[in-house]
Design an enzyme around this catalytic site. Structure first.
Site, PDB file in Angstrom:
ATOM      1  CE1 TYR A  16      -3.849  -2.291   0.354  1.00 21.74           C
ATOM      2  CE2 TYR A  16      -2.618  -3.279   2.161  1.00 21.74           C
ATOM      3  CZ  TYR A  16      -3.660  -3.316   1.274  1.00 21.74           C
ATOM      4  OH  TYR A  16      -4.526  -4.378   1.279  1.00 21.74           O
ATOM      5  CG  HIS A  21      -7.250   4.559   1.243  1.00 24.63           C
ATOM      6  ND1 HIS A  21      -8.086   5.647   1.389  1.00 24.63           N
ATOM      7  CD2 HIS A  21      -7.921   3.514   1.830  1.00 24.63           C
ATOM      8  CE1 HIS A  21      -9.198   5.278   2.018  1.00 24.63           C
ATOM      9  NE2 HIS A  21      -9.115   3.999   2.300  1.00 24.63           N
ATOM     10  CG  ASN A  74     -12.430   0.391   6.287  1.00 26.88           C
ATOM     11  OD1 ASN A  74     -11.965   1.403   5.784  1.00 26.88           O
ATOM     12  ND2 ASN A  74     -13.105  -0.503   5.585  1.00 26.88           N
TER      13      ASN A  74
END
Length: 199
Positions: A16, A21, A74
């Site tokens: 990532y 994000h 999240n």
């Protein structure tokens, strides 16, 4: 001594790195470098570093705690809540830096007590930390052309044409934070939000 918790949001794992994000992580790394933080401590929930800085005019230093959650986006609030409780940090002294699809790449908007507007990392923090009365530094990543592909989009990397804009805004993030801490929320909003045509 006043303590301010500065959180950069992102997903853990090298796959990532430098994705849209993860601009919160990228900004936090730039802030850590600016504050001469050389090493992050870690536990099972977060990477963190604490530093006492004389950031503003006046004799008293400010304790800054920089945090990157090790939870996935999240569940960001699961990592942040115990740290705030342990250090007795007021919700108003929390600054969260995160990606924002409703802003163009390179734009910044500083907000306070705003709704999560679909950002699940922000919602997790509000749910776990006692509400939404904290400061957010929203870093624009632009919207995908296909709204059905939002998840793939936010997990993608910036295009070559976007690189200059994102490098510029990441380099500016220490100044944004210093302005919030030293000059206050309204001063930061006057300085950075005026460049954005719409929210």
């Amino acid at each position: 001594m006043k303590t301010i918790l500065i959180v950069g949001l992102g997903n853990p794992g090298s796959e990532y790195d430098e994705t849209r994000h993860n601009v919160g992580f990228m900004a936090l790394d730039a802030i850590a470098h600016s504050f001469k933080v050389r090493k992050f401590n870690h536990n099972r929930l977060a990477y963190w570093a604490a530093v006492d800085l004389v950031l503003c005019q006046g004799p008293d230093p400010v304790r800054i705690v920089l945090v990157k959650p090790r939870t996935f986006m999240n569940s960001s609030g699961v990592a942040i809540a115990p740290m705030m409780k342990e250090r007795n940090i007021l919700l108003e002294n929390l600054i969260v830096i995160h990606d924002e699809i409703d802003l163009p790449v390179g734009a910044v908007r500083v907000s306070f007590n705003a709704t999560a507007a679909g950002h699940k990392g922000v919602r997790s923090i509000a749910d776990n930390c006692g509400g939404k009365r904290f400061v957010r530094v929203r870093v624009g990543i632009d919207k995908p052309r296909n709204t059905d592909g939002v998840i793939d989009y936010v997990l993608s990397r910036f295009s070559r044409s976007e690189q200059a804009s994102i490098i510029d805004v990441i380099a500016k993030s220490p100044t944004v934070v210093r302005t919030i801490v030293c000059d206050g929320l309204m001063a930061a909003q006057d300085m950075f939000n005026r460049k954005v045509a719409k929210d």
